[in-house]
Design a protein around this motif. Structure first.
Motif, PDB file in Angstrom:
ATOM      1  N   TRP A  69       0.862  -1.202   0.117  1.00  0.00           N
ATOM      2  CA  TRP A  69      -0.170   0.009  -0.038  1.00  0.00           C
ATOM      3  C   TRP A  69       0.752   1.548  -0.032  1.00  0.00           C
ATOM      4  CZ3 TRP A  69       0.231   3.887   3.642  1.00  0.00           C
ATOM      5  CH2 TRP A  69       0.876   3.681   4.833  1.00  0.00           C
ATOM      6  N   THR A  72       3.859   4.354  -3.206  1.00  0.00           N
ATOM      7  CA  THR A  72       3.953   5.738  -3.706  1.00  0.00           C
ATOM      8  C   THR A  72       4.046   6.550  -2.582  1.00  0.00           C
ATOM      9  OG1 THR A  72       1.406   5.725  -3.375  1.00  0.00           O
ATOM     10  CG2 THR A  72       1.998   5.205  -5.409  1.00  0.00           C
ATOM     11  N   ARG A 237      -3.771  11.324  -7.905  1.00  0.00           N
ATOM     12  CA  ARG A 237      -4.347   9.773  -8.287  1.00  0.00           C
ATOM     13  C   ARG A 237      -3.406   8.629  -7.826  1.00  0.00           C
ATOM     14  NH1 ARG A 237      -4.572  12.707 -13.144  1.00  0.00           N
ATOM     15  NH2 ARG A 237      -2.762  11.856 -13.906  1.00  0.00           N
ATOM     16  N   VAL A 238      -2.022   9.040  -7.389  1.00  0.00           N
ATOM     17  CA  VAL A 238      -1.085   8.006  -6.704  1.00  0.00           C
ATOM     18  C   VAL A 238      -0.992   7.976  -5.384  1.00  0.00           C
ATOM     19  CG1 VAL A 238       0.008   7.958  -8.899  1.00  0.00           C
ATOM     20  CG2 VAL A 238       0.812   9.279  -7.018  1.00  0.00           C
ATOM     21  N   ARG A 383       8.492   2.008 -10.964  1.00  0.00           N
ATOM     22  CA  ARG A 383       8.707   0.422 -11.455  1.00  0.00           C
ATOM     23  C   ARG A 383       8.987  -0.580 -10.279  1.00  0.00           C
ATOM     24  NH1 ARG A 383      12.706   0.591 -16.751  1.00  0.00           N
ATOM     25  NH2 ARG A 383      11.353  -1.455 -17.220  1.00  0.00           N
ATOM     26  N   ARG A 386       5.274  -3.807  -6.654  1.00  0.00           N
ATOM     27  CA  ARG A 386       3.845  -3.494  -5.912  1.00  0.00           C
ATOM     28  C   ARG A 386       3.245  -2.067  -6.112  1.00  0.00           C
ATOM     29  NH1 ARG A 386       7.231  -6.183  -1.943  1.00  0.00           N
ATOM     30  NH2 ARG A 386       6.807  -8.157  -1.583  1.00  0.00           N
ATOM     31  N   LEU A 387       3.621  -1.347  -7.162  1.00  0.00           N
ATOM     32  CA  LEU A 387       3.030  -0.134  -7.536  1.00  0.00           C
ATOM     33  C   LEU A 387       1.635   0.003  -7.972  1.00  0.00           C
ATOM     34  CD1 LEU A 387       3.496   2.868  -8.119  1.00  0.00           C
ATOM     35  CD2 LEU A 387       4.084   2.397 -10.558  1.00  0.00           C
ATOM     36  N   ASP A 388       1.348  -1.155  -8.484  1.00  0.00           N
ATOM     37  CA  ASP A 388      -0.040  -1.261  -9.135  1.00  0.00           C
ATOM     38  C   ASP A 388      -0.917  -1.454  -8.030  1.00  0.00           C
ATOM     39  OD1 ASP A 388      -2.187  -1.582 -11.209  1.00  0.00           O
ATOM     40  OD2 ASP A 388      -2.478  -3.508 -10.040  1.00  0.00           O
ATOM     41  N   GLU A 389      -0.451  -2.298  -6.758  1.00  0.00           N
ATOM     42  CA  GLU A 389      -1.451  -2.578  -5.744  1.00  0.00           C
ATOM     43  C   GLU A 389      -1.522  -1.311  -4.790  1.00  0.00           C
ATOM     44  OE1 GLU A 389      -0.599  -4.809  -1.360  1.00  0.00           O
ATOM     45  OE2 GLU A 389       0.587  -5.491  -3.028  1.00  0.00           O
ATOM     46  N   ILE A 391      -1.457   2.007  -6.244  1.00  0.00           N
ATOM     47  CA  ILE A 391      -2.453   3.074  -6.661  1.00  0.00           C
ATOM     48  C   ILE A 391      -3.653   2.414  -6.518  1.00  0.00           C
ATOM     49  CG2 ILE A 391      -2.865   3.599  -8.957  1.00  0.00           C
ATOM     50  CD1 ILE A 391      -0.033   3.331 -10.107  1.00  0.00           C
ATOM     51  N   HIS A 392      -4.136   1.047  -6.456  1.00  0.00           N
ATOM     52  CA  HIS A 392      -5.283   0.737  -6.180  1.00  0.00           C
ATOM     53  C   HIS A 392      -5.808   0.453  -4.769  1.00  0.00           C
ATOM     54  CE1 HIS A 392      -4.508   0.058 -10.489  1.00  0.00           C
ATOM     55  NE2 HIS A 392      -5.740   0.425 -10.845  1.00  0.00           N
ATOM     56  N   HIS A 393      -4.920   0.840  -4.012  1.00  0.00           N
ATOM     57  CA  HIS A 393      -5.122   0.481  -2.640  1.00  0.00           C
ATOM     58  C   HIS A 393      -6.377   1.413  -1.946  1.00  0.00           C
ATOM     59  CE1 HIS A 393      -4.420   0.232   1.547  1.00  0.00           C
ATOM     60  NE2 HIS A 393      -4.465   1.692   2.007  1.00  0.00           N
TER      61      HIS A 393
END
Length: 396
Positions: A69, A72, A237-238, A383, A386-389, A391-393
């Motif tokens: 989480w 970012t 957004r991040v 890069r 776990r960046l996607d996790e 961003i969508h936390h």
């Protein structure tokens, strides 16, 4: 170049210059002798170190727990921990120099005749001597510099090649980082703060210092993130309300932990009523120090405890930002309360205002350093696996 870009590019210089001016004004308002200025300098120095250590703890804790989480928000903490150790090392030099100047010794045990007048403490000369003190300080600074740079440089390297091996390396070394962090924070707490009163001791004191470091580090991280987003350096957004909510919960938890440790130390010393231990609290229960002690109980614990409890408070940038500023101020006051009474039975309100202004200046300089880093590097680990996790936390 639009106005937001211009503001972001100028912000590091504005924060740094403003911080220096605030420190100078703080010294002017506090008045007194050069020795008095050096005493305030020690307070400001420990404040700077504590925020850096709180950020470092946050960084290696995320790798230790393999948290997704926080990816970012981690770059800002990496800069707080990895871009400031050089400043911390250089800033220690004036304090080290005072050890060799009789009449200006910040630490009473550094005076040549101290142990002659206090033979009951002579057994402490094995530990409390200038060469060993400086050796321990150098060890602490070297460890903090290495740990801070270790996480920052490898995280930045991953921005370039995207190799997940960098993440695995940082996770692998996090248990060792935790052990080194524990050892160095303990040494710094004993040497830089507790030894101001050589006859006093408390086995829980390093934990007390640690809890304050984390409160200061988390509050500083939240505030710098809010400033960076206001300047457009980090997208909303991040780093979203969900991330601030979790950071607020962490801050809330460590406020309670600080209060628990503070009460535990006081209760055990009060109950034991041993002169060697109670001597620490007696001067802090008299005059203006009594009001500052009560202020810490309410301002550092009870008001944040009640104020930060509602979920909505931690999900609103204005209220969370308010409590971040509030707790940074009371964290500085806590260090002032720990350090200043060792020399002064009383301080004037103007001197206290000058000290607060100086503390704000120290944080301004750190903010300038971090904002400069956010313009130099990618503001988030772009890069990280776990960046996607992150961003969508969403908070459950």
């Amino acid at each position: 170049m639009n106005s937001s870009t211009t503001g972001a590019s100028r912000a590091p210089q504005v924060c740094t210059i403003g911080g220096v001016i605030a420190i100078i004004l703080g010294f002017v308002l506090s008045g007194g002798s050069f020795a008095g200025w050096m005493q305030d300098y020690l307070v400001h120095y420990t404040f700077l170190v504590s925020i850096m250590l709180g950020a470092l703890f946050f960084v290696f804790l995320q790798h230790l727990t393999r948290a997704g989480w926080s990816v970012t928000v981690r770059r800002t903490a990496e800069l707080m921990a990895g871009a400031t150790p050089t400043l911390v090392a250089v800033a220690l030099l004036p304090i080290a120099i005072t050890l060799f100047i009789n009449g200006l010794n910040l630490y009473p045990w550094a005076a040549g005749d101290f142990f002659l007048h206090h033979p009951e403490l002579r057994h402490k000369t094995v530990y409390l001597n200038i060469p060993f003190f400086l050796l321990r300080a150098a060890f602490c600074l070297a460890v903090w510099w290495w740990l801070g740079r270790f996480y920052l440089t490898r995280s930045v390297a991953q921005d370039t090649d995207g190799d997940p091996g960098w993440t695995r390396m940082m996770e692998k070394w996090s248990p060792a980082a935790a052990l080194l962090f524990t050892a160095t924070v303990t040494l710094a707490a004993l040497d830089w703060v507790m030894s101001l009163s050589p006859a006093w001791y408390s086995t829980i004191f390093p934990v007390y210092i640690f809890s304050g470091c984390v409160v200061g580090g988390l509050a500083g991280l939240i505030l710098i993130l809010l400033i960076a987003q206001r300047l457009g350096l980090i997208s909303r957004r991040v780093v979203t309300v969900e991330h601030y909510h979790d950071l607020g919960k962490l801050l809330f938890g460590f406020v309670i932990f600080w209060g628990y440790i503070a009460f535990s130390q006081y209760m055990l010393i009060w109950y034991g009523n041993i002169p060697e231990e109670s001597q620490f609290y007696l001067p802090r229960q008299q005059g203006i120090w009594l009001f500052i002690s009560l202020g810490l109980i309410f301002g550092h614990l009870l008001i944040p405890l009640v104020g930060m409890m509602p979920r909505a408070i931690k999900r609103n940038s204005w209220t969370l930002g308010f409590f971040a500023v509030w707790l940074l101020g009371f964290h500085w006051l806590d260090l002032y309360w720990l350090i200043k009474p060792n020399w002064h039975a009383a301080v004037s309100p103007l001197s206290l205002v000058g000290g607060i202004l100086g503390g704000a200046g120290v944080f301004g300089i750190m903010t300038g350093i971090v904002l400069r880093g956010l313009t130099r590097y990618a503001p988030i680990p772009v890069r990280d696996p776990r960046l996607d996790e992150a961003i969508h936390h969403e908070v459950a």
